[in-house]
Design a protein around this motif. Structure first.
Motif, mmCIF file in Angstrom:
data_model
loop_
_atom_site.group_PDB
_atom_site.id
_atom_site.type_symbol
_atom_site.label_atom_id
_atom_site.label_comp_id
_atom_site.label_asym_id
_atom_site.label_seq_id
_atom_site.Cartn_x
_atom_site.Cartn_y
_atom_site.Cartn_z
ATOM 1 N N TYR A 490 0.828 -1.218 0.000
ATOM 2 C CA TYR A 490 0.000 0.000 0.000
ATOM 3 C C TYR A 490 0.860 1.265 0.000
ATOM 4 C CZ TYR A 490 -2.887 -3.721 2.111
ATOM 5 O OH TYR A 490 -3.491 -4.913 2.395
ATOM 6 N N ILE A 491 2.008 1.219 -0.667
ATOM 7 C CA ILE A 491 2.865 2.406 -0.784
ATOM 8 C C ILE A 491 2.692 2.951 -2.205
ATOM 9 C CG2 ILE A 491 5.268 3.239 -0.774
ATOM 10 C CD1 ILE A 491 5.931 0.872 1.075
ATOM 11 N N PRO A 492 2.424 4.246 -2.368
ATOM 12 C CA PRO A 492 2.317 4.786 -3.732
ATOM 13 C C PRO A 492 3.623 4.567 -4.496
ATOM 14 C CG PRO A 492 1.569 6.398 -2.106
ATOM 15 C CD PRO A 492 2.212 5.270 -1.347
ATOM 16 N N CYS A 493 3.528 4.014 -5.680
ATOM 17 C CA CYS A 493 4.732 3.721 -6.472
ATOM 18 C C CYS A 493 4.568 4.304 -7.867
ATOM 19 C CB CYS A 493 4.936 2.207 -6.598
ATOM 20 S SG CYS A 493 5.257 1.418 -5.022
ATOM 21 N N LEU A 494 5.649 4.837 -8.388
ATOM 22 C CA LEU A 494 5.616 5.385 -9.740
ATOM 23 C C LEU A 494 6.642 4.653 -10.577
ATOM 24 C CD1 LEU A 494 5.581 8.344 -7.772
ATOM 25 C CD2 LEU A 494 4.458 8.822 -9.931
ATOM 26 N N ALA A 495 6.232 4.204 -11.743
ATOM 27 C CA ALA A 495 7.171 3.509 -12.629
ATOM 28 C C ALA A 495 7.299 4.300 -13.919
ATOM 29 C CB ALA A 495 6.672 2.103 -12.911
ATOM 30 N N TYR A 496 8.531 4.496 -14.358
ATOM 31 C CA TYR A 496 8.787 5.237 -15.602
ATOM 32 C C TYR A 496 9.928 4.583 -16.371
ATOM 33 C CZ TYR A 496 5.929 9.322 -14.587
ATOM 34 O OH TYR A 496 4.875 10.152 -14.371
ATOM 35 N N PRO A 497 9.928 4.744 -17.692
ATOM 36 C CA PRO A 497 11.166 4.475 -18.412
ATOM 37 C C PRO A 497 12.188 5.493 -17.891
ATOM 38 C CG PRO A 497 9.302 4.657 -19.925
ATOM 39 C CD PRO A 497 8.813 5.115 -18.585
#
Ligand code: AGP
Length: 606
Positions: A490-497
């Motif tokens: 439940y941790i906000p995660c951001l994935a990007y190239p």
């Protein structure tokens, strides 16, 4: 979404219903309930999991027929009133329902106008009351259910128990229900494979089917009332046990099952002599493959990430344009479909409603869809009628792990097969096959010494948010890592190239912000290292997933080494540490790792 289990026979129904619901619990676990018939129909329900409902059951409930339900709330909050089963006013008719009744507001309003008191906020309850009203017309349970469903619009897997009739009436429309045929007993389940514990003979209900079950008979008909034949098929056993075995949680067990699951997936599907894939279920000749104009892949969540890796491999190896679509968006965008193109639907459960709708849209527009599916005989597998089973074995944890790896491998074998019919040499094909055959062993090697996972957990567990970055084939792997951590921790995660970081997201970095970098030894490694330096310069703490012995192995604050791997197959290794970080972070935070809040294993509503 919700799970349904039913029984009619000569044994005590309660333990069978509880056992069945336990096996289905992964589908939805907001609340649980059963109804058992013993003269009267007794209903027991409770907010929470099956174990919580079980704790309120009297010790010796008699009755040899009953229905049960595990809920994932759609209409109405998570309360006891909204939990299934739902009873009619007199209590003579009791139902459990999976799916959504679209016109429930109209049906509820009309019942209220007739003086019926509704006890829940659900769309389902109305069905119980209308069946009771219809039953008063001719005292015929099947006809009463039929007339009720003719008034309803939407989707249903429905089971109905009657106080005064020794039958269970079941109906399906857009929501799976399977009947298990035993000796002098019948089982009903919303998930065919769970029936394998009880019988190996099953009857699939098709859309618009109604069936009347006694302990010894099944009568099947259509919603219109035409009689239909009953076809019994043998339930195929998948490899692997659905039980925990030596593990504390399914997620950990399934992470560790990846090597064997991959062996099952590739077994008999690689032609080492010709350097080619051998996916017979696709029924596509080399000449047909050579003419494919483009490939489209659809899926949701983890399946989408696997599809994105498949897309890159198909372009790389087969030199065919390939594109991936989020299934829930697909049909609403009125897509242009080329009937000559290849379409793949990727799904573990084979029940995902968004994916199923996208498949139907493609088929409606004249093209075929190939399933890349785990659950044998599932709705998507049957709707596609052709494709590849990924053979992961039962996946019980809500967070998908071993299915992801097998989806990637199945799509790799496809890319190889098309590639060999178009562009790549036998030698290149053999090299990829060799690489694939090494993977199970390499994952085992990594799992024996997983590196400083707990140091990574320390960095992420109290973070406001976590970045996941990778380039090329590692960009979708980063997305998968982010999804895993979000789902269970439940941790906000951001994935990007990784290259996109400097175009905006870098503004979020503060002293100590954790970033997981996925950096196998491939042609974009150097570019990713630049992003590592840019992030470090702004105070980020780097968790680096790299190949052992690589010169970048000290670039991170926490450095996790995976064995050396073929660059095109690196996702199968780089994803594993991220699965473990998610698992251990969830445990460190005291979360229910196998049944994370608000989620369900198969998402059968759009
Ligand atoms: C994966 O960890 C998720 N629970 C979820 O994103 C899942 O992959 C998605 O709902 C698709 O499910 P499917 O593969 O059964 O179609």
């Amino acid at each position: 979404m919700c799970g349904i289990f039913g029984y009619i026979g000569s044994k005590r129904a309660t333990p069978i219903l509880v056992d069945g619901l336990r096996r289905l619990e992964y589908r939805g676990y907001d609340s649980t309930g059963i109804a058992v018939k013993n003269g009267e129909i007794s209903i027991f329900k409770k907010v929470g999991k099956v174990s919580e409902m079980q704790s309120i059951l009297p010790s010796n409930i008699q009755g040899t027929s009953g229905i049960g339900h595990t809920r994932w709330a759609t209409h109405g909050g998570v309360t006891e009133e909204n939990a299934h089963p739902h009873a009619s006013s007199s209590g003579d008719v009791v139902i459990v329902h999976n799916g959504i009744i679209n016109n429930s507001r109209i049906l509820r309003a009309s019942l209220v106008a007739q003086g019926v008191e509704l006890k829940s906020e659900t769309d389902s309850e109305a069905l119980a009351h209308i069946i009771e009203i219809e039953l008063a017309v001719d005292n015929n349970p099947e006809a009463a259910v039929r007339r009720t469903l003719q008034k309803a619009s939407g989707t249903w897997g429905l089971c109905v128990l009657f106080k005064n009739h020794d039958v269970i009436v079941v109906a399906a429309n857009g929501s799976t229900l399977e009947i298990g045929k035993g000796d002098g007993e019948m089982f009903i389940s919303s998930d065919g494979p769970t029936l394998s514990e009880f019988t190996d003979r099953v009857v699939h209900l098709h859309d618009d089917d109604i069936a009347v079950l006694t302990a010894t008979s099944i009568t099947r008909s259509s919603l219109k009332g035409d009689r239909k034949s009953v076809e019994v098929s043998v339930l195929e056993k998948s490899w692997g046990e659905a039980d925990l075995g030596e593990y504390e949680h399914y997620m950990l067990k399934e992470i560790h099952e990846q090597p064997d699951a991959l062996r099952h997936c590739i077994s008999g599907r690689l032609d080492r002599v010709r350097g080619n894939g051998r996916l017979g279920g696709l029924r596509l000749s080399p000449s047909a493959l050579a003419k494919v104009p483009h490939v489209r892949l659809i899926g949701c969540g983890t399946a989408l990430h696997a599809a994105e890796i498949g897309q890159l491999l198909i372009e790389k190896l087969a030199r065919i344009p390939a594109v991936t679509h989020i299934a829930s968006e697909f049909r609403h965008n009125d897509p242009v479909i080329n009937p000559n193109a290849l379409h793949f639907a990727v799904s573990q459960s084979g029940e995902t409603a968004d994916t199923l709708s996208a498949i139907k849209e493609i088929q409606l527009k004249g093209a075929q869809v190939y399933g890349v599916v785990n659950v044998v005989g599932s709705t998507i597998a049957r709707q596609c009628g052709q494709g590849v089973y990924i053979h992961s074995g039962p996946e019980q944890a809500v967070a998908s792990t071993k299915a992801f790896s097998n989806m990637v491998v199945a799509l790799t074998m496809f890319a190889l097969q098309v590639g060999r019919s178009r562009s790549i040499s036998k030698e290149k094909g053999k090299e990829i096959i060799h690489g694939l055959q090494q993977i199970p062993h390499l994952i085992e090697e990594y799992l024996e010494d997983v590196g400083p996972i707990m140091e990574a957990v320390e960095l992420v567990k109290d973070a406001k948010s976590v970045f996941f970055l990778g380039r090329g084939i590692s960009a979708p792997v980063a997305k998968e890592g982010a999804l895993k951590l979000m789902e269970v921790a439940y941790i906000p995660c951001l994935a990007y190239p990784a290259g996109e970081m400097k175009h905006g997201p870098i503004a979020l970095l503060e002293e100590g912000s954790p970033i997981i970098f996925v950096v196998p030894n491939d042609h974009v490694k150097e570019k990713t290292v630049s992003a590592i330096h840019e992030s470090k310069a702004r105070g980020a703490k780097i968790i680096l997933i790299h190949e052992e012995g690589d010169e970048i192995s000290e670039e991170g604050d926490v450095n996790i080494a995976i064995p050396k791997v073929h660059p095109l197959l690196s996702p199968l290794l780089t994803v594993v540490p991220m699965q473990l970080i998610a698992y251990h972070t969830a445990l460190a935070l005291g979360n229910d790792v196998d049944r994370p809040r608000n989620l369900a294993k198969s998402v059968t509503v759009e």
